[in-house]
Scaffold this active site. Structure first.
Site, PDB file in Angstrom:
ATOM      1  N   THR A 211       0.818  -1.211   0.000  1.00 23.42           N
ATOM      2  CA  THR A 211       0.000   0.000   0.000  1.00 23.42           C
ATOM      3  C   THR A 211       0.851   1.259   0.000  1.00 23.42           C
ATOM      4  O   THR A 211       1.790   1.382   0.796  1.00 23.42           O
ATOM      5  CB  THR A 211      -0.940   0.013   1.215  1.00 23.42           C
ATOM      6  OG1 THR A 211      -1.760  -1.164   1.185  1.00 23.42           O
ATOM      7  CG2 THR A 211      -1.829   1.242   1.202  1.00 23.42           C
TER       8      THR A 211
ATOM      9  N   LYS B  34      -1.216  -1.236  -4.182  1.00 24.22           N
ATOM     10  CA  LYS B  34      -2.478  -0.600  -3.824  1.00 24.22           C
ATOM     11  C   LYS B  34      -2.218   0.880  -3.572  1.00 24.22           C
ATOM     12  O   LYS B  34      -1.393   1.235  -2.725  1.00 24.22           O
ATOM     13  CB  LYS B  34      -3.091  -1.253  -2.591  1.00 24.22           C
ATOM     14  CG  LYS B  34      -4.419  -0.640  -2.153  1.00 24.22           C
ATOM     15  CD  LYS B  34      -5.024  -1.422  -1.007  1.00 24.22           C
ATOM     16  CE  LYS B  34      -6.306  -0.796  -0.518  1.00 24.22           C
ATOM     17  NZ  LYS B  34      -6.951  -1.579   0.549  1.00 24.22           N
TER      18      LYS B  34
ATOM     19  N   LYS C 113      -3.505   4.550  -2.469  1.00 24.00           N
ATOM     20  CA  LYS C 113      -4.481   5.387  -1.787  1.00 24.00           C
ATOM     21  C   LYS C 113      -4.613   6.710  -2.545  1.00 24.00           C
ATOM     22  O   LYS C 113      -3.602   7.362  -2.862  1.00 24.00           O
ATOM     23  CB  LYS C 113      -4.047   5.662  -0.351  1.00 24.00           C
ATOM     24  CG  LYS C 113      -4.000   4.432   0.541  1.00 24.00           C
ATOM     25  CD  LYS C 113      -5.382   3.951   0.916  1.00 24.00           C
ATOM     26  CE  LYS C 113      -5.330   2.861   1.983  1.00 24.00           C
ATOM     27  NZ  LYS C 113      -6.672   2.413   2.382  1.00 24.00           N
TER      28      LYS C 113
ATOM     29  N   ASP D 172      -7.518   2.595  -4.070  1.00 20.46           N
ATOM     30  CA  ASP D 172      -8.444   2.720  -2.944  1.00 20.46           C
ATOM     31  C   ASP D 172      -8.711   4.195  -2.720  1.00 20.46           C
ATOM     32  O   ASP D 172      -7.855   4.938  -2.254  1.00 20.46           O
ATOM     33  CB  ASP D 172      -7.850   2.084  -1.688  1.00 20.46           C
ATOM     34  CG  ASP D 172      -8.840   2.056  -0.528  1.00 20.46           C
ATOM     35  OD1 ASP D 172      -9.985   2.507  -0.712  1.00 20.46           O
ATOM     36  OD2 ASP D 172      -8.472   1.568   0.557  1.00 20.46           O
TER      37      ASP D 172
ATOM     38  N   GLU E  84     -11.391   0.654  -5.578  1.00 19.78           N
ATOM     39  CA  GLU E  84     -12.050   0.308  -4.324  1.00 19.78           C
ATOM     40  C   GLU E  84     -12.733   1.537  -3.722  1.00 19.78           C
ATOM     41  O   GLU E  84     -12.124   2.597  -3.599  1.00 19.78           O
ATOM     42  CB  GLU E  84     -11.011  -0.258  -3.351  1.00 19.78           C
ATOM     43  CG  GLU E  84     -11.556  -0.732  -2.023  1.00 19.78           C
ATOM     44  CD  GLU E  84     -10.466  -1.245  -1.112  1.00 19.78           C
ATOM     45  OE1 GLU E  84     -10.719  -1.373   0.096  1.00 19.78           O
ATOM     46  OE2 GLU E  84      -9.342  -1.518  -1.613  1.00 19.78           O
TER      47      GLU E  84
ATOM     48  N   ASP F  43     -15.932  -1.561  -0.148  1.00 23.38           N
ATOM     49  CA  ASP F  43     -15.247  -1.726   1.135  1.00 23.38           C
ATOM     50  C   ASP F  43     -16.135  -1.166   2.236  1.00 23.38           C
ATOM     51  O   ASP F  43     -16.889  -1.892   2.878  1.00 23.38           O
ATOM     52  CB  ASP F  43     -13.884  -1.034   1.114  1.00 23.38           C
ATOM     53  CG  ASP F  43     -13.105  -1.217   2.418  1.00 23.38           C
ATOM     54  OD1 ASP F  43     -13.578  -1.968   3.295  1.00 23.38           O
ATOM     55  OD2 ASP F  43     -12.036  -0.614   2.577  1.00 23.38           O
TER      56      ASP F  43
ATOM     57  N   LYS G 106     -13.072  -7.650   5.306  1.00 20.22           N
ATOM     58  CA  LYS G 106     -12.141  -7.370   6.398  1.00 20.22           C
ATOM     59  C   LYS G 106     -12.746  -7.926   7.681  1.00 20.22           C
ATOM     60  O   LYS G 106     -13.920  -7.689   7.981  1.00 20.22           O
ATOM     61  CB  LYS G 106     -11.896  -5.868   6.542  1.00 20.22           C
ATOM     62  CG  LYS G 106     -11.186  -5.240   5.351  1.00 20.22           C
ATOM     63  CD  LYS G 106     -11.006  -3.740   5.538  1.00 20.22           C
ATOM     64  CE  LYS G 106     -10.287  -3.107   4.343  1.00 20.22           C
ATOM     65  NZ  LYS G 106     -10.191  -1.636   4.468  1.00 20.22           N
TER      66      LYS G 106
ATOM     67  N   ASP H 271      -4.805  -8.096   0.370  1.00 16.98           N
ATOM     68  CA  ASP H 271      -4.132  -6.913   0.900  1.00 16.98           C
ATOM     69  C   ASP H 271      -3.868  -7.178   2.377  1.00 16.98           C
ATOM     70  O   ASP H 271      -4.655  -6.817   3.240  1.00 16.98           O
ATOM     71  CB  ASP H 271      -5.012  -5.676   0.693  1.00 16.98           C
ATOM     72  CG  ASP H 271      -4.418  -4.423   1.329  1.00 16.98           C
ATOM     73  OD1 ASP H 271      -3.186  -4.397   1.542  1.00 16.98           O
ATOM     74  OD2 ASP H 271      -5.181  -3.483   1.626  1.00 16.98           O
TER      75      ASP H 271
ATOM     76  N   ASP I 155      -0.831  -6.453   4.059  1.00 16.08           N
ATOM     77  CA  ASP I 155       0.458  -5.845   4.366  1.00 16.08           C
ATOM     78  C   ASP I 155       0.449  -5.048   5.665  1.00 16.08           C
ATOM     79  O   ASP I 155       1.383  -4.302   5.941  1.00 16.08           O
ATOM     80  CB  ASP I 155       0.914  -4.945   3.212  1.00 16.08           C
ATOM     81  CG  ASP I 155       0.000  -3.736   3.003  1.00 16.08           C
ATOM     82  OD1 ASP I 155      -1.113  -3.718   3.560  1.00 16.08           O
ATOM     83  OD2 ASP I 155       0.400  -2.808   2.260  1.00 16.08           O
TER      84      ASP I 155
END
Length: 356
Positions: free
Chosen positions: A136, A159, A161, A186, A212, A235, A257, A307, A309
């Site tokens: 990320t 990924k 942000k 994301d 996302e 999400d 999640k 994901d 990490d």
């Protein structure tokens, strides 16, 4: 996928129980839409029985005001029931989805696996094979984000942000730095529908594999009927099965999640229903140590994207946790979580860091 394996309650069992808060500093601040995190507070649960101890960790869901102190208060409400032998099935109705139930549920899975003598992987008929995990990159200047992407050369899945400010420029810089990588985005609710429509084609041209949560939770009805050139993943808009039906009308993929679902039990059920509806799956995290990632690793075996990490964002991790090597993540040592069956492990690319 097999249903959860339930153990009957035994009112005469002699259980021990403790729950406590831990705080873990981040290597660098994590910047997402509307938030900056410098440390993560978590709740750890330990449940003992017959010489075995099961552990679980909950990080909570910040955008539902699910924080460590509140999680501890929820856990205290069921302390007596846990000591009396509460099962995972009974826990599902005793507490709402969130970090508290996640910590308890995962501790019960760990305990049940040890009492059963087979291990979580065997109980679920899941092979704990190493999986590719995303790396990320938090929000920063396009130049800095590209530098971070280039630095993460071992990771083939990046990924990114993003917020509403120059998303295409940032992705273009990262793509130039990492033409080899699979890129997923994301937005953390940071786009408007108009901006999504304006930028989606450009992001598709840059080879973005998934976007996302582009729109705010509760404000994404415009996605119904919209045919995005890049698959969209829910999400914040899908925490658990109670929110799945609406998400099915708006998204191509569901990000599972464990802090959102309230544990591995509900996560497995959500994965099964989403798959039945023809949706792709991703497993994510709210950051956390390997104790948070270990049960999520079971869900990763069912997903297109992983994901996991979270521990890489911390200054240190727990000893014997998940192993990260060249963009892959392998399961923890059997004594760490989910034992006793010894899973296939990756060789660590560096010595394990010390316990926090």
């Amino acid at each position: 996928m097999l249903p959860a394996i339930l153990l009957p309650r035994n009112q005469n069992m002699n259980r021990s129980f403790c729950a406590y808060k831990t705080s873990w500093p981040l290597r660098t601040p994590i910047r997402i839409t509307g938030h900056v995190f410098e440390k993560i507070d978590m709740v750890v649960v330990e449940i003992g029985q017959d010489g075995h101890t099961g552990r679980g960790e909950g990080c909570g869901v910040y955008y539902t005001n699910d924080f460590a102190d509140g999680m501890l208060e929820q856990i205290e409400l069921v302390r007596g029931d846990i000591l009396a032998g509460m099962t995972r099935e009974e826990l599902q109705s005793a507490l709402p989805p969130g970090g508290a139930r996640n910590a308890l549920d995962c501790a019960l899975w760990d305990l049940d696996a040890r009492l059963d003598g087979r291990g979580v992987w065997d109980m679920l008929s899941i092979s704990p094979d190493p999986v590719r995990t995303a790396f990320t990159i938090s929000i920063n200047s396009a130049e800095e984000m590209a530098r971070q992407a280039a630095k993460a050369a071992d990771y083939s899945l990046i990924k990114i942000k993003l917020d509403a400010e120059t998303p295409v420029e940032r992705v273009a810089a990262i793509r130039a730095a990492r033409p080899d990588a699979t890129l997923i985005i994301d937005a953390n609710e940071g786009f408007s529908f108009a901006q999504l429509r304006r930028t989606a084609d450009a992001l598709a041209d840059l080879g973005v594999a998934m976007i996302e949560q582009p729109l705010p939770r509760g404000g994404d009805s415009e996605l119904e009927g919209y045919k995005s050139p890049v698959p969209l993943c829910a999400d914040e808009s899908c925490l658990h099965r109670g929110e799945l039906s609406q998400a099915l009308e708006r998204y191509d993929m569901i990000n599972i999640k464990l802090d959102k679902t309230g544990g591995l039990t509900e996560a497995l059920a959500l994965a099964a229903e989403a798959r039945k509806a023809g949706k792709a799956l991703m497993v994510g995290n709210m950051v956390g140590t390997s104790l948070s990632m270990a049960p999520a690793f079971a869900i990763a075996q069912l997903c297109e994207f992983a994901d996991l990490d979270g521990p890489l964002a911390l200054r240190s991790d727990l000893v014997n946790g998940l192993v990260y090597r060249k963009g892959m993540v392998g399961p923890p040592a059997p004594e760490f979580w989910g034992g006793p069956l010894a899973p296939r492990r990756l060789a660590a690319s560096h010595p394990p860091e010390t316990t926090h």
